[in-house]
Design a protein around this motif. Structure first.
Motif, PDB file in Angstrom:
ATOM      1  N   GLU A 140      17.558  16.063   3.401  1.00 52.78           N
ATOM      2  CA  GLU A 140      17.154  15.832   4.800  1.00 52.78           C
ATOM      3  C   GLU A 140      16.589  14.422   4.964  1.00 52.78           C
ATOM      4  OE1 GLU A 140      13.771  17.446   7.963  1.00 52.78           O
ATOM      5  OE2 GLU A 140      14.240  18.624   6.158  1.00 52.78           O
ATOM      6  N   PHE A 141      15.763  14.002   4.007  1.00 55.52           N
ATOM      7  CA  PHE A 141      15.193  12.657   4.072  1.00 55.52           C
ATOM      8  C   PHE A 141      16.288  11.592   3.922  1.00 55.52           C
ATOM      9  CE2 PHE A 141      13.092   9.062   1.715  1.00 55.52           C
ATOM     10  CZ  PHE A 141      12.405   8.562   2.808  1.00 55.52           C
ATOM     11  N   TRP A 142      17.237  11.807   3.025  1.00 56.65           N
ATOM     12  CA  TRP A 142      18.322  10.847   2.844  1.00 56.65           C
ATOM     13  C   TRP A 142      19.185  10.745   4.111  1.00 56.65           C
ATOM     14  CZ3 TRP A 142      20.452   6.778   1.113  1.00 56.65           C
ATOM     15  CH2 TRP A 142      21.822   6.580   1.221  1.00 56.65           C
ATOM     16  N   ASN A 143      19.476  11.874   4.721  1.00 54.86           N
ATOM     17  CA  ASN A 143      20.288  11.843   5.947  1.00 54.86           C
ATOM     18  C   ASN A 143      19.604  11.028   7.037  1.00 54.86           C
ATOM     19  OD1 ASN A 143      22.314  13.406   4.809  1.00 54.86           O
ATOM     20  ND2 ASN A 143      21.451  15.342   5.545  1.00 54.86           N
ATOM     21  N   TRP A 144      18.298  11.160   7.131  1.00 49.76           N
ATOM     22  CA  TRP A 144      17.564  10.353   8.118  1.00 49.76           C
ATOM     23  C   TRP A 144      17.583   8.884   7.714  1.00 49.76           C
ATOM     24  CZ3 TRP A 144      13.322   7.222   7.260  1.00 49.76           C
ATOM     25  CH2 TRP A 144      12.748   6.656   8.393  1.00 49.76           C
ATOM     26  N   LEU A 145      17.313   8.624   6.440  1.00 44.61           N
ATOM     27  CA  LEU A 145      17.198   7.255   5.957  1.00 44.61           C
ATOM     28  C   LEU A 145      18.508   6.487   6.117  1.00 44.61           C
ATOM     29  CD1 LEU A 145      15.131   5.391   4.478  1.00 44.61           C
ATOM     30  CD2 LEU A 145      16.178   6.141   2.334  1.00 44.61           C
ATOM     31  N   SER A 146      19.622   7.144   5.836  1.00 42.20           N
ATOM     32  CA  SER A 146      20.915   6.463   5.879  1.00 42.20           C
ATOM     33  C   SER A 146      21.315   6.048   7.287  1.00 42.20           C
ATOM     34  CB  SER A 146      21.996   7.366   5.280  1.00 42.20           C
ATOM     35  OG  SER A 146      22.125   8.563   6.028  1.00 42.20           O
TER      36      SER A 146
ATOM     37  N   LEU B 181       7.279   0.363   6.499  1.00 38.90           N
ATOM     38  CA  LEU B 181       8.526   0.591   5.777  1.00 38.90           C
ATOM     39  C   LEU B 181       8.484  -0.250   4.509  1.00 38.90           C
ATOM     40  CD1 LEU B 181      11.168   0.534   8.657  1.00 38.90           C
ATOM     41  CD2 LEU B 181      10.189   2.508   7.508  1.00 38.90           C
ATOM     42  N   ALA B 182       8.377   0.415   3.368  1.00 40.43           N
ATOM     43  CA  ALA B 182       8.190  -0.284   2.097  1.00 40.43           C
ATOM     44  C   ALA B 182       9.431  -0.116   1.234  1.00 40.43           C
ATOM     45  CB  ALA B 182       6.969   0.258   1.375  1.00 40.43           C
TER      46      ALA B 182
ATOM     47  N   ALA C  90      15.817   0.291   7.848  1.00 41.07           N
ATOM     48  CA  ALA C  90      15.275   0.829   6.593  1.00 41.07           C
ATOM     49  C   ALA C  90      15.718  -0.045   5.424  1.00 41.07           C
ATOM     50  CB  ALA C  90      15.752   2.260   6.383  1.00 41.07           C
ATOM     51  N   PRO C  91      14.818  -0.278   4.443  1.00 37.46           N
ATOM     52  CA  PRO C  91      15.160  -1.100   3.272  1.00 37.46           C
ATOM     53  C   PRO C  91      16.078  -0.328   2.321  1.00 37.46           C
ATOM     54  CG  PRO C  91      12.953  -0.213   3.018  1.00 37.46           C
ATOM     55  CD  PRO C  91      13.425   0.219   4.373  1.00 37.46           C
ATOM     56  N   LEU C  92      17.384  -0.304   2.644  1.00 28.27           N
ATOM     57  CA  LEU C  92      18.331   0.530   1.917  1.00 28.27           C
ATOM     58  C   LEU C  92      19.092  -0.316   0.897  1.00 28.27           C
ATOM     59  CD1 LEU C  92      18.866   3.547   2.264  1.00 28.27           C
ATOM     60  CD2 LEU C  92      20.909   2.968   3.562  1.00 28.27           C
ATOM     61  N   SER C  93      18.480  -0.543  -0.259  1.00 24.18           N
ATOM     62  CA  SER C  93      19.122  -1.351  -1.288  1.00 24.18           C
ATOM     63  C   SER C  93      20.001  -0.460  -2.161  1.00 24.18           C
ATOM     64  CB  SER C  93      18.061  -2.044  -2.149  1.00 24.18           C
ATOM     65  OG  SER C  93      17.403  -1.106  -2.962  1.00 24.18           O
TER      66      SER C  93
ATOM     67  N   ASP D  63       0.831  -1.205   0.000  1.00 23.51           N
ATOM     68  CA  ASP D  63       0.000   0.000   0.000  1.00 23.51           C
ATOM     69  C   ASP D  63       0.868   1.260   0.000  1.00 23.51           C
ATOM     70  OD1 ASP D  63      -2.477  -1.446   0.164  1.00 23.51           O
ATOM     71  OD2 ASP D  63      -2.031  -1.813   2.281  1.00 23.51           O
ATOM     72  N   SER D  64       1.919   1.240   0.804  1.00 22.95           N
ATOM     73  CA  SER D  64       2.830   2.392   0.847  1.00 22.95           C
ATOM     74  C   SER D  64       3.493   2.600  -0.501  1.00 22.95           C
ATOM     75  CB  SER D  64       3.899   2.172   1.924  1.00 22.95           C
ATOM     76  OG  SER D  64       3.318   2.019   3.193  1.00 22.95           O
ATOM     77  N   ASN D  65       3.933   1.506  -1.098  1.00 15.51           N
ATOM     78  CA  ASN D  65       4.571   1.607  -2.415  1.00 15.51           C
ATOM     79  C   ASN D  65       3.625   2.198  -3.445  1.00 15.51           C
ATOM     80  OD1 ASN D  65       7.074   0.551  -1.710  1.00 15.51           O
ATOM     81  ND2 ASN D  65       6.430  -1.568  -2.061  1.00 15.51           N
ATOM     82  N   GLU D  66       2.366   1.762  -3.418  1.00 12.86           N
ATOM     83  CA  GLU D  66       1.397   2.207  -4.415  1.00 12.86           C
ATOM     84  C   GLU D  66       1.111   3.698  -4.297  1.00 12.86           C
ATOM     85  OE1 GLU D  66      -1.219   2.132  -7.603  1.00 12.86           O
ATOM     86  OE2 GLU D  66       0.300   0.704  -6.948  1.00 12.86           O
ATOM     87  N   VAL D  67       0.959   4.190  -3.071  1.00 13.16           N
ATOM     88  CA  VAL D  67       0.671   5.611  -2.877  1.00 13.16           C
ATOM     89  C   VAL D  67       1.855   6.463  -3.332  1.00 13.16           C
ATOM     90  CG1 VAL D  67       0.267   7.393  -1.144  1.00 13.16           C
ATOM     91  CG2 VAL D  67      -1.002   5.254  -1.031  1.00 13.16           C
TER      92      VAL D  67
END
Length: 655
Positions: free
Chosen positions: A94-100, A71-72, A105-108, A26-30
């Motif tokens: 800002e989002f990347w700094n948080w994500l890393s 987390l999708a 987190a699914p960090l492929s 669902d997250s991916n689709e939105v």
């Protein structure tokens, strides 16, 4: 989906997320839907809609960070790509700094590639991007995957398709983009070499776009042919960008030979695109048609020679066949086709050709715009063709006159009256003027000008002194038309996947994709085998894990080329690109240094987010650039190298 429904949909999604009633799909689709909507309306003037999409994606980002939605896998990819494409770079970083920093987190690798591209556009610096790339490679579980993404890695079998788990072209695309944005041409081409070595038929079109927009068109053409040769997908927008770059050459240069070579290159690009299953559209036809007529040698329409008459007949036949060819591909000519070409044809003095195109336009029920009708009336007056004048005036009135509820402008009335006098149709002009109100300011002004012929501005068609086209130029253009007619006949019934008879075609001197190579074929084959066969590097390639999927059959591309031939051809093309790019960069650096010394240069910082997104904007084609490129070709052709010298040169550029 209207704006209110879109908001309701996202609000409901966020509500269900808080209730833990969603899964990752669902997250991916939105995220995917919102990102695609932004792309779809990228050029829209509806700022309210775009601002709403931005707000909704920000809501998704905040929900993702807070953990209220699952987390999708693809949510970060869509968000990072959106922030880069929309120019909201601060929020993206800002989002990347948080994500890393998130352990769960699914960090492929493909997400890291998107982040690297975002950071490059943001201006984070090439070394920062390279560090992230190397760190991601080091984190790969499979050492074989790490190895295969390195320049010069050796495949287990050059003739077969191979898929190695963990080897992401998305990561490679990210660092390639960063390198191009920062002007690192050498490592960019080595990354391109890696992509085509690993998956010669599956390189994403975004990679081609990077070279079209960030490198000179003369290099981008090589990359374009590499994509088509392997049947890699090329978007119709990318084809249009390449064609427009070549059209700019025609606009810049003055000699007939260079114009003709540019048109020839345009059709070769179109042929390669069709052979690789690309779909043509009317925009491609419009660019090509305008280019062809712009390359025609000017003539004096009142003194047509035998050569001119023959040329006119030839080009008329060419356009008929060209329109049929494009129509077979679902790209029929439209009003833009005719409105764009006829004025150019008339301005060059080919009135009979212009009349044929105009008649075709009328037959198709297409309407001329203001300027076209005026050009036709000017041509009618200059050639004293009363029938053409009346026809053009009828169309002008039908489209922009009282019948259409529009007041014809003064220029249209003046053009008609001047043309009528030249045709000896003063009474016709007077009858038309009588249709205006007696107190009309247009009527008064046109009548006043008619009294004094000297006050009428000279027609761009009639008063420009022209020489008859040089016989040599006319013959060259006839040869171009004959070549294109032969090419059209060869490919008119072409089925996708028949590139094998094209990709090794002999290149003619003057072709823009024909970079000279002093090496003999035996030299190239020896060095290629030395660098790509495992027998010479027994300890160089780490063993691949069992999940590597090596097919047992010899792989063939959709364009009918065996993978071993395809990889070898691509390797040779990369060599040519490295040599060509080095010559360009040396010359470009010298001219830039000279400009700085003279106080003439204002250099744009590499990696900054530019506002000019047109193809070739970084290195626009000018007359000086084109002449310098031709000199580079002559210099390369004059070189006389031994095998050892050539070998050392390639090894230097590849290291």
């Amino acid at each position: 989906m209207n704006l209110d429904h879109l908001r309701e949909w996202v609000v409901e999604f966020l509500r269900l997320g808080k209730l833990k009633l969603l899964d990752s799909s669902d997250s991916n689709e939105v995220a995917r839907t919102l990102h695609n909507l932004d792309r779809k309306y990228k050029s829209s003037k509806d700022q309210k809609f775009k601002a709403s999409v931005h707000h909704l994606l920000d809501e998704v980002r905040r929900a993702y960070i807070s953990g209220s939605i699952p987390l999708a896998a693809h949510v970060p990819l869509h968000l990072l790509a959106y922030y880069k494409e929309s120019g909201h770079l601060d929020q993206g970083v800002e989002f990347w700094n948080w994500l890393s920093k998130q352990e769960n987190a699914p960090l492929s690798p493909i997400f890291v590639g998107a982040a690297i591209e975002l950071l490059a556009v943001y201006g984070a610096g090439i070394q920062h991007c390279e560090d992230i790339y190397e760190r991601t490679l080091d984190q790969q579980d499979d050492i074989g995957s790490q190895y295969q993404l390195q320049p010069g890695a050796i495949l287990p079998d050059r003739s077969k398709a191979i898929t190695i788990k963990g080897t992401s072209l998305g990561l490679l695309q990210g660092i390639l983009s960063a390198r191009l944005l920062y002007g690192k041409w050498q490592t960019s081409y080595l990354a391109l070499d890696t992509a085509f070595r690993l998956r010669p038929t599956q390189v994403v079109s975004r990679v081609l776009d990077l070279f079209v927009y960030e490198r000179p068109i003369f290099e981008a053409l090589h990359v374009f042919f590499m994509f088509c040769r392997g049947g890699n997908r090329v978007s119709n927008a990318t084809l249009a960008a390449v064609l427009n770059c070549l059209k700019k050459i025609i606009d810049q240069v003055s000699d007939c030979t260079s114009k003709i070579n540019a048109v020839r290159a345009m059709f070769q690009v179109i042929e390669a695109y069709v052979r690789s299953a690309g779909l043509l559209n009317t925009q491609h036809l419009n660019i090509l048609a305008r280019a062809i007529v712009s390359a025609m040698p000017p003539t004096v329409p009142t003194k047509l020679s035998v050569v001119d008459e023959k040329l006119t007949k030839t080009v008329i036949d060419l356009f008929k066949q060209l329109f049929v060819y494009f129509a077979k591909h679902g790209a029929a000519p439209n009003s833009v086709t005719y409105n764009g070409t006829i004025p150019v044809v008339l301005s060059l003095g080919y009135f009979s050709f212009g009349r044929v195109l105009f008649n075709d336009m009328a037959t198709l029920g297409l309407s001329p715009h203001d300027r076209l009708a005026q050009s036709l009336m000017e041509a009618a007056g200059f050639s004293k063709n009363s029938e053409l004048l009346k026809t053009a005036w009828t169309y002008a009135c039908a489209v922009n006159g009282p019948n259409a509820g529009i007041q014809l402008n003064f220029r249209s009335w003046r053009t008609m009256t001047v043309a009528a006098r030249r045709c000896g149709l003063d009474s016709f002009a007077e009858d038309q003027l009588n249709l205006l109100e007696p107190e009309s300011s247009i009527r008064a002004k046109v009548t006043a000008e008619a009294v004094d012929n000297d006050s009428v501005e000279p027609s761009a068609l009639a008063e420009v002194e022209r020489e008859n086209p040089k016989t040599e130029d006319a013959h060259k253009f006839e040869d171009l038309c004959a070549w294109m007619l032969t090419s059209i006949n060869r490919v008119k019934d072409l089925q996708p996947g028949s590139f094998s008879t094209f990709y090794e075609r002999p290149l003619e001197e003057g072709d823009f994709d024909a970079w000279p190579d002093s090496a003999e074929e035996s030299w190239r084959r020896r060095l290629y085998d030395e660098l790509t066969l495992e027998k010479d590097h027994r300890n160089a390639r780490p063993a691949l894990k069992a999940q590597s999927n090596l097919k047992d059959i010899i792989a063939v591309s959709d364009t009918g080329i065996h993978f071993d031939c395809l990889r070898y051809s691509n390797w040779k093309t990369i060599n040519s690109l490295l040599i060509q790019a080095e010559a360009f960069e040396q010359r470009h650096r010298a001219s830039t240094d000279a400009a700085i010394r003279d106080g003439r240069a204002s250099l744009q910082q590499k990696g900054s987010n530019t506002t000019d997104n047109t193809a070739g904007a970084r290195y626009p084609v000018t007359m000086e650039q084109f002449q310098a490129y031709q000199q580079d070709v002559r210099n390369e052709r004059a070189k006389d190298m031994t095998e050892e010298q050539w070998r050392n040169r390639i090894l230097r550029l590849r290291n």
